[in-house]
Scaffold this motif. Structure first.
Motif, PDB file in Angstrom:
ATOM      1  N   ASP A 136       0.854  -1.181   0.000  1.00 29.15           N
ATOM      2  CA  ASP A 136       0.000   0.000   0.000  1.00 29.15           C
ATOM      3  C   ASP A 136       0.892   1.233   0.000  1.00 29.15           C
ATOM      4  N   GLY A 137       0.689   2.119  -0.985  1.00 36.40           N
ATOM      5  CA  GLY A 137       1.561   3.270  -1.126  1.00 36.40           C
ATOM      6  C   GLY A 137       1.565   4.177   0.079  1.00 36.40           C
ATOM      7  N   GLU A 138       0.397   4.449   0.633  1.00 35.36           N
ATOM      8  CA  GLU A 138       0.327   5.334   1.792  1.00 35.36           C
ATOM      9  C   GLU A 138       1.047   4.732   2.995  1.00 35.36           C
ATOM     10  N   ALA A 139       0.926   3.416   3.147  1.00 36.88           N
ATOM     11  CA  ALA A 139       1.598   2.756   4.265  1.00 36.88           C
ATOM     12  C   ALA A 139       3.110   2.832   4.101  1.00 36.88           C
ATOM     13  N   LEU A 140       3.593   2.672   2.873  1.00 36.89           N
ATOM     14  CA  LEU A 140       5.037   2.733   2.645  1.00 36.89           C
ATOM     15  C   LEU A 140       5.569   4.142   2.854  1.00 36.89           C
ATOM     16  N   VAL A 141       4.832   5.150   2.369  1.00 38.16           N
ATOM     17  CA  VAL A 141       5.243   6.541   2.609  1.00 38.16           C
ATOM     18  C   VAL A 141       5.288   6.815   4.106  1.00 38.16           C
ATOM     19  N   GLY A 142       4.301   6.291   4.847  1.00 41.88           N
ATOM     20  CA  GLY A 142       4.284   6.490   6.296  1.00 41.88           C
ATOM     21  C   GLY A 142       5.447   5.803   6.992  1.00 41.88           C
ATOM     22  N   GLU A 143       5.797   4.589   6.556  1.00 37.20           N
ATOM     23  CA  GLU A 143       6.919   3.861   7.161  1.00 37.20           C
ATOM     24  C   GLU A 143       8.238   4.591   6.880  1.00 37.20           C
ATOM     25  N   GLY A 152       7.378  11.426  -1.674  1.00 41.07           N
ATOM     26  CA  GLY A 152       6.046  11.629  -2.226  1.00 41.07           C
ATOM     27  C   GLY A 152       5.516  10.336  -2.812  1.00 41.07           C
ATOM     28  N   SER A 153       4.339  10.425  -3.344  1.00 41.12           N
ATOM     29  CA  SER A 153       3.728   9.287  -4.020  1.00 41.12           C
ATOM     30  C   SER A 153       3.113   9.765  -5.310  1.00 41.12           C
ATOM     31  N   GLY A 154       3.371   9.035  -6.375  1.00 38.80           N
ATOM     32  CA  GLY A 154       2.760   9.383  -7.658  1.00 38.80           C
ATOM     33  C   GLY A 154       1.309   8.991  -7.732  1.00 38.80           C
ATOM     34  N   SER A 155       0.818   8.307  -6.734  1.00 40.74           N
ATOM     35  CA  SER A 155      -0.567   7.874  -6.743  1.00 40.74           C
ATOM     36  C   SER A 155      -1.513   9.057  -6.657  1.00 40.74           C
ATOM     37  N   ALA A 156      -2.582   8.989  -7.411  1.00 39.30           N
ATOM     38  CA  ALA A 156      -3.611  10.029  -7.351  1.00 39.30           C
ATOM     39  C   ALA A 156      -4.664   9.702  -6.309  1.00 39.30           C
ATOM     40  N   CYS A 157      -4.392   8.685  -5.486  1.00 36.01           N
ATOM     41  CA  CYS A 157      -5.374   8.275  -4.486  1.00 36.01           C
ATOM     42  C   CYS A 157      -5.604   9.367  -3.453  1.00 36.01           C
ATOM     43  N   THR A 158      -6.809   9.439  -2.982  1.00 38.59           N
ATOM     44  CA  THR A 158      -7.124  10.269  -1.832  1.00 38.59           C
ATOM     45  C   THR A 158      -7.854   9.388  -0.836  1.00 38.59           C
ATOM     46  N   SER A 159      -8.047   9.908   0.336  1.00 38.69           N
ATOM     47  CA  SER A 159      -8.726   9.102   1.353  1.00 38.69           C
ATOM     48  C   SER A 159     -10.163   8.781   0.962  1.00 38.69           C
TER      49      SER A 159
END
Length: 390
Positions: free
Chosen positions: A311-318, A327-334
């Motif tokens: 999960d991109g958000e989890a990896l950015v957080g770790e 940063g993350s290139g993902s366009a995901c939002t909550s």
């Protein structure tokens, strides 16, 4: 871990909002004393502010090979993109209603193009034509030629380089193809200007001062003389940029651009070597990770990779917990868990995405340390998701 033993934080997310350059900070503070007044006023204070604003526009114009009167300043890069697309589309509505874009443009530009195509403006509605890209993120020139050569095209837009994956576009060839059909080309140089030469293959140019080390709150839009445009908002004294911009922020943007261009040749080579090192180590040391983007035709400071089963958000957080801001290139939002439209258009892995945008003062040892901790961070996130044995 005590403060004495805690590793120094490393900022590796300079894309779109880089650390403010010392020269920009100094110019901003000085302009607060001289340029705080409304530059549209006729009194002495207003005239002093106007001189600073005009000086900023002249400096930006000189940097991109334009005239000062062709430079408009907006409140952000997003607003500049909206203004450029919408004003040119409306100004050329008699020539056509369609807008041609690459499939990997910024979401702000794609939305502005869709909005403009859908407006009646006294005639039939048009459409947004998305041109595909290859796995490196480069636009298909044959498809581009067919799209801009079709009847009824008002404007075309193509980024100079992707701020998400770093790949540069064949802007010169795309501009030549558009020009043959009499279609103006808007080039989004938001990730490029201040880092690499942008060149003159454009009719409208948008840029982001915050990306080259200025303060946020300013966007640049340069429109060549002869490009027809018409604002689609209630007219203001400055009908191309209603309300104007902060004079201190504008002056800081111009000073930062001059400083960034002065140091770009030495910065480019060093950061390009570090990006190459990241690409090599990530591909070799992190299992089930795909490094994306053109390995050669690219920005010198941006590198992106996607991790399977992460999960991109989890990896950015770790990574943030370990002291690395990425940063993350993902366009995901909550609220909308959708993959990056850029990565999807390229046909590459869209999940577990991490983007590095190296600031100018990044240290080689910090980049190496990031590469050291990345495999463990990926493994930990996978373990938390119950994925093991990779």
């Amino acid at each position: 871990m005590t403060d004495a033993t805690r590793p120094t934080r490393v900022f590796l997310d300079a894309g779109g909002r880089a650390p403010v350059l010392p020269a920009a900070r100094e110019a901003f503070l000085q302009a607060l004393d001289e340029g705080w007044a409304d530059p549209r006023r006729l009194h002495s204070e207003g005239r002093r502010a106007r001189l600073l604003l005009d000086g900023a526009r002249e400096a930006i114009a000189a940097a991109v090979g334009a005239r000062a009167e062709e430079v408009d300043l907006h409140g952000s890069h997003t607003l500049a993109l909206h203004a450029g697309v919408r004003a040119v589309a409306r100004g050329r509505r008699r020539a056509g209603r369609d807008l041609v874009v690459s499939a990997v443009e910024r979401a702000a530009l794609l939305e502005a193009a869709a909005f403009s195509a859908a407006q009646p403006w006294g005639g039939d509605r048009g459409r947004r034509v998305d041109v595909p890209v290859d796995r490196l993120g480069r636009v298909d020139l044959d498809a581009w030629a067919a799209a801009v050569g079709a009847p009824g095209v008002a404007v075309a837009a193509l980024q100079h380089a992707s701020g998400e994956v770093g790949s540069t576009q064949p802007v010169e060839a795309a501009h030549d193809l558009a020009r043959r059909s009499g279609v103006p080309l808007l080039v989004d140089a938001g990730a490029s200007l201040g880092h690499v030469p942008v060149g003159g293959s454009w009719d409208v140019l948008a840029a982001d001062p915050a990306d080259w080390g200025a303060l946020g709150g300013v966007g640049v839009l340069v429109t060549r003389a002869g490009v027809r445009r018409a604002p689609d908002w209630p007219e203001d004294e400055d009908r191309w940029s209603p309300g104007g911009v902060s004079v201190p922020a504008a002056l800081a943007a111009a000073v930062a651009l001059q400083d960034a261009l002065r140091t770009a040749p030495s910065d480019e080579g060093r950061r390009r070597d570090l990006v190459r090192r990241v690409r090599e180590r990530v591909a070799a040391e992190a299992p089930d990770v795909e490094v994306v983007g053109d390995p050669e035709g690219r920005l010198p400071h941006v590198v992106t990779f996607s991790c399977l089963y992460v999960d991109g958000e989890a990896l950015v957080g770790e990574l943030d917990r370990l002291g690395f801001a990425v940063g993350s290139g993902s366009a995901c939002t909550s609220s909308a868990l959708e993959p990056s439209h850029v990565l999807a258009a390229m046909g590459v892995l869209t999940h577990g995405n991490v983007r590095l945008a190296l600031p100018r003062d990044v240290r080689a040892e910090d980049v190496e340390r990031f590469c050291d901790v990345l495999p463990g961070a990926v493994a930990k996130v996978r373990e938390a998701l119950g994925v093991q044995g990779l």
